[in-house]
Motif scaffolding. Structure first.
Motif, PDB file in Angstrom:
ATOM      1  N   ASN A 168       0.839  -1.185   0.000  1.00  0.00           N
ATOM      2  CA  ASN A 168       0.000   0.000   0.000  1.00  0.00           C
ATOM      3  C   ASN A 168       0.885   1.250   0.000  1.00  0.00           C
ATOM      4  OD1 ASN A 168      -1.943   1.909   0.272  1.00  0.00           O
ATOM      5  ND2 ASN A 168      -2.921   1.006   2.072  1.00  0.00           N
ATOM      6  N   LYS A 208       0.089   4.277  -0.414  1.00  0.00           N
ATOM      7  CA  LYS A 208      -0.486   5.460   0.254  1.00  0.00           C
ATOM      8  C   LYS A 208       0.086   5.628   1.662  1.00  0.00           C
ATOM      9  CE  LYS A 208      -4.914   6.643  -1.755  1.00  0.00           C
ATOM     10  NZ  LYS A 208      -6.348   6.627  -1.570  1.00  0.00           N
ATOM     11  N   ARG A 209       0.410   4.502   2.273  1.00  0.00           N
ATOM     12  CA  ARG A 209       0.932   4.553   3.647  1.00  0.00           C
ATOM     13  C   ARG A 209       2.270   5.280   3.723  1.00  0.00           C
ATOM     14  NH1 ARG A 209      -0.479  -1.114   6.704  1.00  0.00           N
ATOM     15  NH2 ARG A 209      -2.705  -0.807   6.699  1.00  0.00           N
ATOM     16  N   SER A 246       2.049   8.845   4.757  1.00  0.00           N
ATOM     17  CA  SER A 246       1.565   9.145   6.102  1.00  0.00           C
ATOM     18  C   SER A 246       2.614   9.899   6.906  1.00  0.00           C
ATOM     19  CB  SER A 246       1.204   7.829   6.800  1.00  0.00           C
ATOM     20  OG  SER A 246       1.464   7.907   8.165  1.00  0.00           O
TER      21      SER A 246
END
Lengths: 125, 273
Positions: free
Chosen positions: A2, A4-5, A8
């Motif tokens: 993932n 997108k992590r 973060s």
């Protein structure tokens, strides 16, 4: 995975800090040979040959002498084994007396440094 | 939006900005003193730093074993945070279940919150000594491994999860511990963040317990190092404040990173606890 992590703040902030630390340690590792270089001049700005330069290392309360170097014909001196992050330098000569003590603070222990302003003897009385 | 409500909003924002600035002044003053060698009692005080530099931080790093204290604080705080998340989640889940004496356990927990740590420090010390944990990392983290406030934060968060989800997981054959790990914890991120922040800050700033149980200077944590530094260098204001900044920075950073979840977790605890 993932991706997108990776965006973060829990990845960016610690990752950014880790990167900054690694870069800083790399810089420190390549600039910590303990070299201190500089010049000694008289009151008129002429280089002083044969003057002794004293290196004082900072302790908790006082500064203690840790090394001596002698200036060459151009008034240059060099220390190769400074281990401290906070030192003082002073030049002395039988004819010219003592220079002011110069406080030299470094960003890390044993940082290689070249003094911009030379150590200067006062006007002879 | 009408003109009146616009001006009210602007006034409200202006007031909040002024209050925020007032709140930030002490932080600014600490940082300003840390990057200069100004005496904090100098009059008139200067608002802007004169000849700022970072050498005070370098002095702190080298004059005392700062890296060792930092490592000790990180290890102890990490153990306390891990212990809190695991044990508090288990305790919080248990308190959401029905069992005989549940109300008595809740009352016991609530009444224990009224007892200050200073009152229980002698038995805590004796138990730690009996277990042979004096002067160890585990001993330093031991009283912080579970805190009642954080148990209630988890309890409130777990109660907010629909019971049908837990029943469905149970029907699928998940054991209780996997219900916590797979169902409840992923739905309780604000509670986890609250636990992490509170425990980290409490453990990081803890002074009295490490003072009591450490004998070896190499086992001391940052607050003890700060006290030691103060006793050595009582006249170096700049270095002292630099030390304070270096001690405070990690906990402020953790708070800033998790503040959104933290506030959500506290609000959830306040309304459903």
């Amino acid at each position: 995975m993932n991706w997108k992590r990776l965006g973060s703040r829990w990845v960016i902030v610690p990752g950014g800090m880790a990167l900054a630390i690694v870069l800083w340690l790399a810089y420190v590792g390549t600039h910590n040979h303990g070299v201190i270089e500089g010049r000694v001049v008289d009151a008129a700005g002429r280089p002083v040959a044969g003057a002794a330069v004293l290196l004082f290392e900072r302790g908790f309360v006082t500064h203690q002498e840790k090394g001596r170097a002698t200036t060459d014909a151009d008034g240059r001196f060099r220390f190769d084994d400074n281990q401290s992050h906070s030192i003082q330098l002073e030049a002395e000569s039988p004819e010219l007396g003592r220079s002011d003590r110069r406080i030299v603070r470094l960003m890390f222990a044993a940082q290689d440094t070249r003094l911009i302003d030379p150590l200067r003897f006062p006007v002879a009385k | 939006m009408s003109r009146t409500s616009n001006s009210r909003l602007a006034l409200r924002h202006a007031t909040l900005v002024v209050i925020a600035i007032l709140m930030l002044v002490p932080f600014y003053w600490v940082i300003k003193t840390a990057i200069t060698n100004e005496n904090i009692y100098a009059y008139p005080p200067s608002l802007l730093p004169r000849e700022p530099h970072l050498y005070n931080f370098v002095d702190v790093w080298y004059l005392i074993p700062f890296p060792r204290y930092l490592l000790n604080s990180i290890i102890v705080s990490a153990m306390a945070v891990a212990g809190n998340v695991v044990f508090n989640a288990m305790a919080g889940y248990a308190l959401t279940q029905r069992f005989p004496g549940r109300k008595a356990v809740l009352a016991l927990f609530l009444s224990c919150m009224l007892i200050p740590f200073q009152a229980t420090i002698i038995p805590a010390y004796l138990i730690t000594a009996k277990l042979g944990l004096l002067n160890t990392y585990f001993g330093l983290a031991f009283p912080m491994l579970s805190t009642i406030v954080c148990i209630f934060v988890f309890k409130a968060a777990f109660e907010a999860v629909p019971k049908s989800l837990i029943d469905a997981a149970r029907l699928d054959g998940l054991p209780e511990w996997r219900i916590i790990v797979r169902v409840l914890l992923p739905l309780s991120k604000p509670a986890i963040a609250t636990n992490v922040i509170l425990t980290f800050i409490w453990s990081w700033n803890n002074f009295l317990w490490p003072l009591l149980i450490t004998r070896d200077p190499n086992m001391q944590t940052l607050p003890l190092g700060l006290a030691r530094f103060l006793s050595y260098m009582e006249d170096t204001t700049g270095a002292l404040y630099a030390f304070a900044v270096m001690v405070l920075a990690p906990s402020i950073l953790v708070f800033l990173m998790a503040q959104k979840e933290f506030i959500r977790g506290l609000t959830s605890g306040a309304t459903k606890g």
